[in-house]
Design an enzyme around this catalytic site. Structure first.
Site, PDB file in Angstrom:
ATOM      1  CD  GLU A 160      -3.981  -0.956  -4.640  1.00 36.12           C
ATOM      2  OE1 GLU A 160      -3.984  -0.794  -5.882  1.00 36.12           O
ATOM      3  OE2 GLU A 160      -2.927  -1.076  -3.994  1.00 36.12           O
ATOM      4  CG  ASN A 201      -4.820  -4.317   1.696  1.00 40.57           C
ATOM      5  OD1 ASN A 201      -4.554  -3.978   2.847  1.00 40.57           O
ATOM      6  ND2 ASN A 201      -3.902  -4.378   0.740  1.00 40.57           N
ATOM      7  CG  ASP A 268       6.566   1.250   1.598  1.00 35.79           C
ATOM      8  OD1 ASP A 268       5.704   2.154   1.534  1.00 35.79           O
ATOM      9  OD2 ASP A 268       6.673   0.383   0.725  1.00 35.79           O
TER      10      ASP A 268
END
Length: 354
Positions: A160, A201, A268
């Site tokens: 991030e 990531n 998710d």
């Protein structure tokens, strides 16, 4: 010629995650193959994150260890857990998850070496010069990655690093060291573990836009400079109310075309609760679409669900009024999303389809 995922595992001396799942596998009702086995047929992994408090739940562990062929430690390898005091390291929690993965013939994605969240107080509240912080960062990466050298499939090295508009995130590392901390972190990770795949990531990378463009530019620069980088992780924290990222497959492909592996690393798909039949059907469709997008890109090596069950989801505590984000419900029963993933994997594994 072996697929990159299998070859990387072999090079690292790991048990290949595309081996047959044990006969005691619990693939779900009326199914004879697990998600992991179906993914392996397409030379990929289908994994679930996990966390140490869940290791007291035998029913949960039975499904985790049999249904999936990869896992990620959700919190156990973050800085607050591994270096709670400066220079004092504790890998107890990470080792517990790794031992479970190895016992169940799962590959292990290591997450994460450098992140601005979940830092210990001594680091968050410290006042360091650039030289001091650089030494701290180097020591942390070398020590942790060396501890797991030869035991992990990949590292999320930097997590991030960008804002939504494509600018660098204002973190302790960026403020003090500048953007070069990313290249340094990758170099130190490679030094510590030559065989682990090294990833950047982030979330909200799924669609083509300012944030994913920033990563695309950065990766090209890193590769031009000879900085070791093997892949980019697209977290995949999606929400029904924001719409499906229609450019996901195209985006995965453009990063793969740079010579990188890509992966869906924290999938998710949340919704406003309570769930209903229509929302669950849409969610199932999205899980299938994400799975198919990965399967359509040759260098998409796999998908990790950010823990497979609503019982242990992080969503309700962070997004008020939202939840029901995962393929298993709170009672560890498969939802429509589970069958949608199965069907997408099964179809890809049929002769002539892959």
């Amino acid at each position: 010629m072996p697929h990159r995922f299998a070859a990387a595992l072999a090079a690292a001396g790991l048990v290949t995650a595309i081996a047959a799942t044990p006969a005691s596998a619990h693939p779900g009702p009326h199914h004879d193959k697990t998600l992991g086995e179906l993914a392996a047929a397409s030379h990929r992994y289908l994994g679930s994150a996990t966390d140490n408090p869940e290791f007291s739940d035998a029913a949960y562990l039975k499904i985790l260890g049999s249904e999936f062929n990869s896992t990620t430690a959700g919190n156990a390898l973050k800085w607050y857990a591994t270096e709670p005091q400066q220079g004092v390291f504790d890998f107890t929690q990470g080792d517990q998850v790794l031992d479970f993965a190895r016992k169940h013939h799962m590959s292990f994605r290591a997450h994460t070496l450098v992140w601005h969240n979940q830092l210990p107080d001594w680091l968050n509240n410290g006042t360091f010069t650039a030289d001091q912080l650089r030494a701290i960062l180097k020591n942390h990466i070398l020590t942790e990655a060396r501890h797991y050298r030869g035991k992990v499939y990949s590292w999320d090295v930097v997590n991030e690093a960008f804002n939504e508009d494509g600018t660098y995130r204002d973190t302790i590392f960026y403020r003090t060291l500048g953007p070069g901390y990313i290249a340094d972190a990758l170099r130190w990770a490679r030094e510590a573990d030559p065989h682990a795949k090294l990833y950047l990531n982030d979330y909200n990378l799924e669609a083509i836009g300012p944030k994913s463009d920033a990563y695309y530019t950065l990766v090209k620069q890193l590769k031009a400079q000879g900085v070791p980088i093997d892949g980019v992780g697209f977290q995949g924290h999606l929400a029904l109310q924001y719409g499906y990222p229609d450019t996901l497959q195209q985006n995965l492909q453009r990063f793969a075309d740079l010579g990188l592996d890509v992966a869906i690393t924290e999938l998710d798909i949340r919704m406003y609760v309570p769930a209903d039949e229509a929302k669950l059907a849409t969610q199932a469709d999205w899980y299938a679409r994400v799975t198919k997008a990965c399967l359509a890109v040759r260098r998409c090596v796999g998908i990790t669900i950010w823990d497979y069950t609503d019982k242990y989801s992080w969503i309700p505590a962070v997004f008020q009024g939202e939840g029901a984000a995962l393929p298993y419900d709170e009672n560890l029963q498969p939802k429509p999303a589970y069958d949608a993933i199965r069907d997408a994997l099964r179809d890809a594994g049929r002769p002539g389809r892959h």
